[in-house]
Scaffold this active site. Structure first.
Site, PDB file in Angstrom:
ATOM      1  N   ASN A 223      44.984  38.001  76.245  1.00  0.00           N
ATOM      2  CA  ASN A 223      44.676  36.794  75.472  1.00  0.00           C
ATOM      3  C   ASN A 223      43.979  37.198  74.180  1.00  0.00           C
ATOM      4  OD1 ASN A 223      41.691  36.762  75.915  1.00  0.00           O
ATOM      5  ND2 ASN A 223      42.337  36.570  78.051  1.00  0.00           N
ATOM      6  N   ASP A 292      43.641  33.878  83.942  1.00  0.00           N
ATOM      7  CA  ASP A 292      43.761  33.066  85.165  1.00  0.00           C
ATOM      8  C   ASP A 292      44.897  33.550  86.053  1.00  0.00           C
ATOM      9  OD1 ASP A 292      41.610  31.336  84.722  1.00  0.00           O
ATOM     10  OD2 ASP A 292      42.786  30.175  83.280  1.00  0.00           O
ATOM     11  N   LYS A 302      57.380  52.502  83.899  1.00  0.00           N
ATOM     12  CA  LYS A 302      57.796  51.598  82.826  1.00  0.00           C
ATOM     13  C   LYS A 302      59.096  50.892  83.194  1.00  0.00           C
ATOM     14  CE  LYS A 302      58.943  51.349  77.983  1.00  0.00           C
ATOM     15  NZ  LYS A 302      59.462  52.047  76.824  1.00  0.00           N
ATOM     16  N   PHE A 342      31.299  29.841  79.468  1.00  0.00           N
ATOM     17  CA  PHE A 342      31.849  29.446  78.174  1.00  0.00           C
ATOM     18  C   PHE A 342      33.074  28.583  78.433  1.00  0.00           C
ATOM     19  CE2 PHE A 342      30.102  31.616  74.390  1.00  0.00           C
ATOM     20  CZ  PHE A 342      29.022  32.225  75.006  1.00  0.00           C
ATOM     21  N   LYS A 356      33.612  21.457  83.798  1.00  0.00           N
ATOM     22  CA  LYS A 356      33.533  22.857  84.267  1.00  0.00           C
ATOM     23  C   LYS A 356      32.126  23.204  84.755  1.00  0.00           C
ATOM     24  CE  LYS A 356      37.364  24.602  81.561  1.00  0.00           C
ATOM     25  NZ  LYS A 356      37.849  25.329  80.402  1.00  0.00           N
ATOM     26  N   LYS A 360      32.080  24.554  88.461  1.00  0.00           N
ATOM     27  CA  LYS A 360      31.722  25.957  88.666  1.00  0.00           C
ATOM     28  C   LYS A 360      30.262  26.109  89.099  1.00  0.00           C
ATOM     29  CE  LYS A 360      35.192  27.299  85.238  1.00  0.00           C
ATOM     30  NZ  LYS A 360      36.070  28.450  85.509  1.00  0.00           N
TER      31      LYS A 360
HETATM   32  N1  CTP Z   1      36.247  32.255  84.144  1.00  0.00           N
HETATM   33  C1  CTP Z   1      36.105  33.018  85.262  1.00  0.00           C
HETATM   34  N2  CTP Z   1      37.212  33.414  85.971  1.00  0.00           N
HETATM   35  C2  CTP Z   1      38.441  33.049  85.561  1.00  0.00           C
HETATM   36  C3  CTP Z   1      38.595  32.256  84.401  1.00  0.00           C
HETATM   37  C4  CTP Z   1      37.472  31.880  83.703  1.00  0.00           C
HETATM   38  O1  CTP Z   1      34.982  33.360  85.625  1.00  0.00           O
HETATM   39  N3  CTP Z   1      39.487  33.444  86.258  1.00  0.00           N
HETATM   40  C5  CTP Z   1      35.031  31.853  83.418  1.00  0.00           C
HETATM   41  C6  CTP Z   1      35.009  32.245  81.968  1.00  0.00           C
HETATM   42  O2  CTP Z   1      34.385  33.508  81.779  1.00  0.00           O
HETATM   43  C7  CTP Z   1      34.198  31.123  81.336  1.00  0.00           C
HETATM   44  C8  CTP Z   1      34.464  29.933  82.233  1.00  0.00           C
HETATM   45  O3  CTP Z   1      34.970  30.454  83.459  1.00  0.00           O
HETATM   46  O4  CTP Z   1      32.818  31.391  81.357  1.00  0.00           O
HETATM   47  C9  CTP Z   1      35.451  28.952  81.699  1.00  0.00           C
HETATM   48  O5  CTP Z   1      36.634  29.623  81.343  1.00  0.00           O
HETATM   49  P1  CTP Z   1      37.920  28.784  80.921  1.00  0.00           P
HETATM   50  O6  CTP Z   1      39.052  29.707  80.702  1.00  0.00           O
HETATM   51  O7  CTP Z   1      37.524  27.864  79.806  1.00  0.00           O
HETATM   52  O8  CTP Z   1      38.094  27.896  82.240  1.00  0.00           O
HETATM   53  P2  CTP Z   1      39.134  27.823  83.357  1.00  0.00           P
HETATM   54  O9  CTP Z   1      38.374  27.573  84.622  1.00  0.00           O
HETATM   55  O10 CTP Z   1      40.028  29.016  83.352  1.00  0.00           O
HETATM   56  O11 CTP Z   1      39.894  26.499  82.993  1.00  0.00           O
HETATM   57  P3  CTP Z   1      41.150  26.224  82.018  1.00  0.00           P
HETATM   58  O12 CTP Z   1      41.701  27.571  81.633  1.00  0.00           O
HETATM   59  O13 CTP Z   1      42.049  25.404  82.854  1.00  0.00           O
HETATM   60  O14 CTP Z   1      40.572  25.469  80.858  1.00  0.00           O
END
Ligand code: CTP
Length: 419
Positions: A223, A292, A302, A342, A356, A360
């Site tokens: 990303n 995710d 490869k 974040f 969130k 969380k």
């Molecule tokens: N985070 C995490 N583990 C993941 C994805 C995200 O611990 N697999 C944490 C990130 O480090 C951040 C927070 O969760 O502090 C929110 O991340 P974000 O990508 O905004 O949230 P998601 O839960 O992945 O939700 P979405 O992508 O659906 O917005």
């Protein structure tokens, strides 16, 4: 002995702004690097007064420093003109910090013995301001037990701070410790001496950067995270006295000095690193953009174009929500670190951040709109909203290091409130 002057309080995001800094230049070849140091200090907003020893003037001319600081250089304790114009006691009293760079073996020895036979040693003994030494000398001089004992005495008896020396090729053609610390590292050490140490005794874990989820040995899903926000947070916390462990995904950023950096590639390695470090921390700040999803069956060799076919598809598995997992585990244990997440969003930023925060089970969500060209991924500035249960605070557009300090201002309060 006069009463200690009340120490000014410096903003940790810019502790050098308007600080009165004396730079003492000792007589070593690294004296030329003191020019860059003075330039960086001046650029950061400090008012710099340079003092040069007699030997330093053999290496660099005072005019260079005068041009860089706009102030006459103090060289001679016994010059009636200089004493009436500058005055060593006035310089010592006015200083917020004295930086000696390079601190040669000779200067270190004279300071340790309490000599006051030139302008630099006299000002160092007469001041109530903190003194930061950046030693630079030949490796054998550095390793000599007398030099080491002198430094120990300065640190233990006088509370003197020391930065470096670095390890590397020395002008005397020896290789080893003795090289003056890099000017930027001396500046950061100066910032640490002046910044409030409101995170001293606290352990912080900060995650940063993206994760790379392998498809095969040469390809990955990733990303746009550059890691800048997380690195800025880690450096800012270290400046304020915290013991910091930075868990860094793959980024192009250099390791910040003075803190532990653990490099990880993918979400599962991040999970293991968090498990190893989070539970002994006072706070965990999750600035990393953890993927995710990951390719379900990465190949160990490869993948060839012919094997992939014309319309390739990748089967993905879900990665665990690491912050959500920490929140759930903390609730189960009934104790654990302060949790800061974040939320990078493209719309309804605060609404999603609030959701969130609850989902969380964390204490603070830093929400930012990543569609804005001056905030979020890869840029040097950010604009965030600090979202807590029942409260939101806007932090206006600023550099990522400054945003980091405003986040930490709140983290300091939240850690204190938990007792
Ligand atoms: N985070 C995490 N583990 C993941 C994805 C995200 O611990 N697999 C944490 C990130 O480090 C951040 C927070 O969760 O502090 C929110 O991340 P974000 O990508 O905004 O949230 P998601 O839960 O992945 O939700 P979405 O992508 O659906 O917005």
């Amino acid at each position: 002995m006069s009463a200690p002057r009340e120490r000014k309080v410096f903003d940790p995001s810019a502790p050098l702004r308007d600080a009165e800094i004396v730079v003492g230049v000792g007589g070593g070849i690294a004296a030329y690097k003191a020019c860059e140091l003075v330039r960086l200090l001046t650029k950061a907003g400090a008012k710099v007064q340079v003092i040069m020893t007699r030997r330093a003037r053999k290496f660099v001319g005072p005019l260079t420093f005068q041009a860089l600081t706009g102030r006459a250089v103090f060289t001679d304790l016994f010059s009636l003109t200089q004493e009436s114009e500058i005055g060593h006691i006035a310089v010592a009293d006015r200083a917020d910090l004295i930086v000696v760079a390079p601190a040669t073996a000779n200067v270190v020895a004279r300071l340790a013995a309490g000599f006051t036979d030139d302008a630099l040693t006299a000002v160092c003994l007469a001041t109530r301001a903190p003194v930061l030494l950046a030693p630079s000398m030949n490796v054998n001089m550095w390793q000599h037990p007398i030099t080491q004992a002198n430094l120990r005495r300065l640190v233990e008896v006088a509370g003197t701070f020391v930065v470096g020396p670095g390890d590397g090729f020395l002008a005397c053609r020896w290789t080893g410790p003795g090289r003056l610390a890099e000017p930027a590292d001396i500046v950061e050490a100066a910032c640490r001496v002046l910044a409030p140490q409101d995170l001293a005794g606290r352990r912080l874990v900060v995650t940063a950067g993206p994760t790379h989820e392998p498809l095969d040995p040469v390809r990955f899903l990733g990303n746009r995270s550059s890691g800048k926000m997380g690195y800025a947070l880690a450096a800012a916390a270290a400046r304020r006295g915290a013991t910091v462990t930075l868990l860094a995904g793959p980024t192009a950023l250099p390791d910040p000095v003075g803190l532990e950096v653990v490099h990880v590639e993918d979400a599962r390695a991040m999970e293991a690193a968090i498990e190893a470090h989070a539970w002994s921390a006072h706070a965990v700040i999750m600035a990393a953009a953890i993927a995710d999803f990951r390719p379900a069956a990465p190949s160990d060799r490869k993948l060839k174009r012919t094997e992939i076919g014309l319309q390739p598809s990748i089967i993905l598995d879900s990665n665990p929500d690491l912050l959500g997992g920490l929140g759930a585990e903390r609730a189960r244990r009934g104790a654990g670190p302060l949790l800061v997440g974040f939320a990078a969003e493209t719309h309804d930023v605060v609404g999603y951040a609030q959701a969130k925060l609850v989902a969380k089970q964390c204490d603070l969500m830093v929400a930012n709109d990543v569609t804005s060209p001056d905030a979020g991924f890869a840029v040097d500035t950010n604009r965030v909203v600090l979202v807590e249960r029942g409260a939101t605070r806007e932090v206006p557009l600023a550099s990522k290091p400054e945003i980091a300090h405003r986040i930490l201002d709140r983290v300091v309060e939240l850690i204190a409130a938990r007792g």
